[in-house]
Motif scaffolding. Structure first.
Motif, PDB file in Angstrom:
ATOM      1  N   ALA A 165       0.833  -1.199   0.000  1.00 30.60           N
ATOM      2  CA  ALA A 165       0.000   0.000   0.000  1.00 30.60           C
ATOM      3  C   ALA A 165       0.873   1.257   0.000  1.00 30.60           C
ATOM      4  CB  ALA A 165      -0.933  -0.009   1.209  1.00 30.60           C
ATOM      5  N   SER A 166       1.942   1.220   0.783  1.00 32.77           N
ATOM      6  CA  SER A 166       2.831   2.377   0.877  1.00 32.77           C
ATOM      7  C   SER A 166       3.565   2.645  -0.420  1.00 32.77           C
ATOM      8  CB  SER A 166       3.838   2.159   2.006  1.00 32.77           C
ATOM      9  OG  SER A 166       3.191   2.161   3.248  1.00 32.77           O
ATOM     10  N   LEU A 167       4.066   1.594  -1.054  1.00 33.82           N
ATOM     11  CA  LEU A 167       4.782   1.757  -2.314  1.00 33.82           C
ATOM     12  C   LEU A 167       3.894   2.433  -3.358  1.00 33.82           C
ATOM     13  CD1 LEU A 167       7.046  -0.753  -4.175  1.00 33.82           C
ATOM     14  CD2 LEU A 167       5.125   0.265  -5.363  1.00 33.82           C
ATOM     15  N   LEU A 168       2.660   1.982  -3.473  1.00 36.05           N
ATOM     16  CA  LEU A 168       1.785   2.476  -4.536  1.00 36.05           C
ATOM     17  C   LEU A 168       1.201   3.855  -4.256  1.00 36.05           C
ATOM     18  CD1 LEU A 168      -0.079  -0.811  -5.546  1.00 36.05           C
ATOM     19  CD2 LEU A 168       1.616   0.436  -6.891  1.00 36.05           C
ATOM     20  N   THR A 169       1.120   4.248  -2.979  1.00 32.79           N
ATOM     21  CA  THR A 169       0.455   5.511  -2.638  1.00 32.79           C
ATOM     22  C   THR A 169       1.386   6.589  -2.108  1.00 32.79           C
ATOM     23  OG1 THR A 169      -0.011   4.862  -0.343  1.00 32.79           O
ATOM     24  CG2 THR A 169      -1.644   4.241  -2.025  1.00 32.79           C
ATOM     25  N   PRO A 209       1.554   3.193   5.980  1.00 30.58           N
ATOM     26  CA  PRO A 209       0.351   2.340   5.907  1.00 30.58           C
ATOM     27  C   PRO A 209      -0.883   2.848   6.651  1.00 30.58           C
ATOM     28  CG  PRO A 209       2.312   0.988   6.170  1.00 30.58           C
ATOM     29  CD  PRO A 209       2.759   2.410   6.311  1.00 30.58           C
ATOM     30  N   PRO A 210      -0.765   3.328   7.907  1.00 28.06           N
ATOM     31  CA  PRO A 210      -1.983   3.768   8.594  1.00 28.06           C
ATOM     32  C   PRO A 210      -2.678   4.945   7.908  1.00 28.06           C
ATOM     33  CG  PRO A 210      -0.201   3.420  10.168  1.00 28.06           C
ATOM     34  CD  PRO A 210       0.417   3.385   8.806  1.00 28.06           C
ATOM     35  N   ARG A 211      -1.923   5.758   7.181  1.00 24.13           N
ATOM     36  CA  ARG A 211      -2.537   6.916   6.524  1.00 24.13           C
ATOM     37  C   ARG A 211      -3.525   6.491   5.448  1.00 24.13           C
ATOM     38  NH1 ARG A 211      -1.131  12.140   6.791  1.00 24.13           N
ATOM     39  NH2 ARG A 211       1.076  11.830   7.310  1.00 24.13           N
ATOM     40  N   VAL A 212      -3.270   5.338   4.811  1.00 22.69           N
ATOM     41  CA  VAL A 212      -4.140   4.886   3.717  1.00 22.69           C
ATOM     42  C   VAL A 212      -4.984   3.674   4.108  1.00 22.69           C
ATOM     43  CG1 VAL A 212      -2.747   5.875   1.881  1.00 22.69           C
ATOM     44  CG2 VAL A 212      -2.209   3.574   2.716  1.00 22.69           C
ATOM     45  N   GLY A 213      -5.051   3.398   5.399  1.00 25.38           N
ATOM     46  CA  GLY A 213      -5.987   2.395   5.889  1.00 25.38           C
ATOM     47  C   GLY A 213      -5.604   0.946   5.659  1.00 25.38           C
ATOM     48  N   LYS A 238      -2.475  10.502  12.293  1.00 23.57           N
ATOM     49  CA  LYS A 238      -3.785   9.928  12.613  1.00 23.57           C
ATOM     50  C   LYS A 238      -4.900  10.956  12.530  1.00 23.57           C
ATOM     51  CE  LYS A 238      -1.864   5.969  14.943  1.00 23.57           C
ATOM     52  NZ  LYS A 238      -1.416   5.328  16.182  1.00 23.57           N
ATOM     53  N   GLN A 239      -4.552  12.233  12.613  1.00 23.26           N
ATOM     54  CA  GLN A 239      -5.542  13.278  12.403  1.00 23.26           C
ATOM     55  C   GLN A 239      -5.756  13.575  10.911  1.00 23.26           C
ATOM     56  OE1 GLN A 239      -3.974  16.573  14.664  1.00 23.26           O
ATOM     57  NE2 GLN A 239      -5.012  15.960  16.553  1.00 23.26           N
ATOM     58  N   ASN A 240      -4.822  13.101  10.105  1.00 26.06           N
ATOM     59  CA  ASN A 240      -4.885  13.390   8.663  1.00 26.06           C
ATOM     60  C   ASN A 240      -4.876  12.124   7.819  1.00 26.06           C
ATOM     61  OD1 ASN A 240      -4.632  16.494   8.338  1.00 26.06           O
ATOM     62  ND2 ASN A 240      -3.115  15.964   9.901  1.00 26.06           N
ATOM     63  N   LYS A 241      -5.536  11.079   8.318  1.00 24.70           N
ATOM     64  CA  LYS A 241      -5.720   9.878   7.502  1.00 24.70           C
ATOM     65  C   LYS A 241      -6.567  10.220   6.289  1.00 24.70           C
ATOM     66  CE  LYS A 241      -5.633   6.314  11.130  1.00 24.70           C
ATOM     67  NZ  LYS A 241      -6.449   5.255  11.775  1.00 24.70           N
ATOM     68  N   LEU A 281      -7.059  -1.727  -0.032  1.00 18.83           N
ATOM     69  CA  LEU A 281      -6.681  -0.378  -0.411  1.00 18.83           C
ATOM     70  C   LEU A 281      -7.828   0.258  -1.179  1.00 18.83           C
ATOM     71  CD1 LEU A 281      -4.416   1.797  -0.544  1.00 18.83           C
ATOM     72  CD2 LEU A 281      -3.808   0.808  -2.774  1.00 18.83           C
ATOM     73  N   SER A 282      -8.342   1.365  -0.691  1.00 19.58           N
ATOM     74  CA  SER A 282      -9.467   2.023  -1.344  1.00 19.58           C
ATOM     75  C   SER A 282      -9.136   2.358  -2.794  1.00 19.58           C
ATOM     76  CB  SER A 282      -9.825   3.313  -0.599  1.00 19.58           C
ATOM     77  OG  SER A 282     -10.754   4.071  -1.346  1.00 19.58           O
ATOM     78  N   ASN A 283     -10.078   2.077  -3.689  1.00 15.86           N
ATOM     79  CA  ASN A 283      -9.832   2.424  -5.085  1.00 15.86           C
ATOM     80  C   ASN A 283     -10.006   3.920  -5.346  1.00 15.86           C
ATOM     81  OD1 ASN A 283     -12.625   2.743  -5.183  1.00 15.86           O
ATOM     82  ND2 ASN A 283     -12.965   0.755  -6.148  1.00 15.86           N
ATOM     83  N   GLN A 284     -10.254   4.680  -4.270  1.00 16.49           N
ATOM     84  CA  GLN A 284     -10.262   6.137  -4.377  1.00 16.49           C
ATOM     85  C   GLN A 284      -8.873   6.728  -4.089  1.00 16.49           C
ATOM     86  OE1 GLN A 284     -13.123   7.787  -5.471  1.00 16.49           O
ATOM     87  NE2 GLN A 284     -13.565   5.619  -5.832  1.00 16.49           N
ATOM     88  N   GLU A 285      -7.960   5.892  -3.585  1.00 13.28           N
ATOM     89  CA  GLU A 285      -6.587   6.349  -3.411  1.00 13.28           C
ATOM     90  C   GLU A 285      -5.936   6.558  -4.779  1.00 13.28           C
ATOM     91  OE1 GLU A 285      -4.734   7.255  -0.964  1.00 13.28           O
ATOM     92  OE2 GLU A 285      -5.844   6.574   0.800  1.00 13.28           O
TER      93      GLU A 285
END
Length: 455
Positions: free
Chosen positions: A81-85, A89-93, A449-452, A106-110
């Protein structure tokens, strides 16, 4: 000399020059080769005593090798998830490993690297291990990839009985559509998918590296005249280990070494294809691993030496990984970079070299093109530091040469410049540094965590 032969030679050289000129002015191709659970030492140029990797060694000789490069997690799904975004990891769920037939992914809205490059008319393909959700809405074809071929999760898992199945599916080992549809865990019997359908169950894992390589070469060849992005995520050397007949017993390091040497062969095939097609001077190729090796006593795990720790841990051996990059004419041959960099930096760096737009949502990665291209530069992580998450818990930070790690109230401080193996905990002797880095950990974690990302 025959007049016709002279004309043919002139036409060939003019065509070749034209191809080279086009390649220099067009958008660069991007290839990321991502292995699974490969240790820091498990490449020749990183000091492996028993594994032969001539193609990776040659890639380093023609490009750059990083000594202080990190995955953003010590396990599979979060690291991908981190590589692609470009985010921790916690930022993108995606803080944990995902399992078959369970909600989440991984949300397809990312915005992924593939999504970003589609806006620049890139052809995109994901070949190999996905592991970011096996429900239809999470598969690669919803995440910016035109084409997908591979296993949707780790090779020791099972099958999602609700998977879409191809009309031409190949069943092996006595399996049938009825057995696939049963809610029964069959470890190590995993499906092979093409696009969003299962085409083989269970897949013959001895052929995976060969088949992934063939798919990769075909994709490159078919898209040689247009910019392309290939994300080749090898299933190996995640356990259980498999290799083709031609590589069995080849390595002095046993089956694990055989697997790495077959992956090295794969890299060689890809690099040779780029050279043959005349596009190697317009293609950025990156090779790295998703995390460190398993801690196994049977020889089937890799080596992170001289680093301490393994997969699942936030010691260096769990997250510091080999990274080699090549782009002929753009990256200085034989370079070595000792600055801090990470897989989270791929997206912003690729955005820079392709002139692509990133999301307006906060990400954690930095543009490391100056490091890659060999220009004298400090790590863009120098001010903020690099952070080591285990699931949703922030366990450590690296700030310059210092690393503070706090797990279950145990405070560890290491100076990685003179203690790469994290043997000497100097926390008691450096209370001011501990206080400063603890403050950085708390502030960064709170902010993240405030800006996930929310969708």
């Amino acid at each position: 000399m025959n007049k016709l032969l002279v004309i043919i030679i002139l036409v060939f050289f003019n065509w070749n020059a034209s191809v080279k000129a086009q390649s220099k002015t067009s958008k660069p191709n991007i290839i990321i080769v991502f292995t699974d659970d490969q240790g820091y030492q498990d490449v020749g140029v990183y000091g492996s005593p028993l594994i032969s990797t001539p193609n990776l060694d040659n890639m380093a000789a023609n490009g750059i090798r990083f000594t202080d490069f990190y995955s953003a997690s010590s396990v599979c799904s979060p690291s991908r998830a981190s590589l692609l975004t470009g985010s921790y990891p916690p930022r993108v769920g995606v803080p944990k490993v995902l399992w078959p037939n369970l909600e989440g992914g991984l949300s397809n809205q990312e915005l992924t690297i593939a999504d970003m490059l589609k806006t620049k008319n890139y052809a995109t393909a994901c070949v190999g291990k996905w592991h970011l959700g096996d429900q239809p809405q999470y598969l690669p074809t919803t995440q910016g990839f035109d084409y997908y071929y591979g296993i949707p999760f780790s090779n020791d898992m099972s099958v999602n009985p609700k998977s879409k199945v191809s009309e031409d599916i190949i069943f092996r080992e006595g399996m049938t559509i009825d057995s696939l549809r049963q809610e029964k865990w069959r470890g190590r019997k995993v499906p092979l998918m093409k696009q969003d359908e299962v085409i083989e169950y269970p897949v013959d894992q001895t052929t995976l590296t060969q088949r992934y390589t063939s798919e990769a070469v075909n994709f490159i060849t078919e898209n040689k005249d247009t910019p392309f992005f290939l994300y080749l995520a090898h299933t190996m050397p995640h356990i259980p280990l498999y290799t083709s007949e031609g590589f069995k017993g080849k390595s002095k390091r046993g089956l694990y070494g055989d697997v790495i040497e077959e992956i090295d062969w794969s890299v060689g095939k890809i690099l040779k294809t780029l050279e043959t097609l005349g596009i190697d001077d317009n293609t950025l190729v990156i090779y790295t691993s998703d995390n460190g090796p398993w801690n196994l006593k049977d020889g089937n795990g890799g080596s992170a030496l001289p680093l301490r720790g393994f997969k699942f841990q936030t010691y260096e051996g769990g997250m510091r990984v080999p990274m080699i990059a090549q782009w002929k004419g753009e990256i200085e041959a034989g370079s070595v970079c000792k600055e801090i960099a990470s897989t989270i930096d791929f997206l912003p760096t690729i955005a820079h070299v392709t002139d692509s737009e990133m999301s307006n949502k906060p990400i954690d990665g930095k543009n490391i093109w100056k490091l890659l291209s060999g220009k004298k530069s400090k790590s863009p992580h120098k001010k903020e530091g690099f952070y080591y998450y285990k699931e949703s818990t922030l366990e450590a930070v690296r700030y310059g040469d210092w690393k503070l790690r706090i797990v279950e109230d145990k405070v560890e401080l290491y100076n990685l410049a003179n203690d790469i193996s994290e043997k000497n905990n100097v926390a008691e002797n450096n209370p001011k540094i501990v206080k400063k880095l603890r403050k950085k950990i708390n502030a960064f974690d709170k902010d993240l965590k405030q800006n996930k990302h929310q969708f």
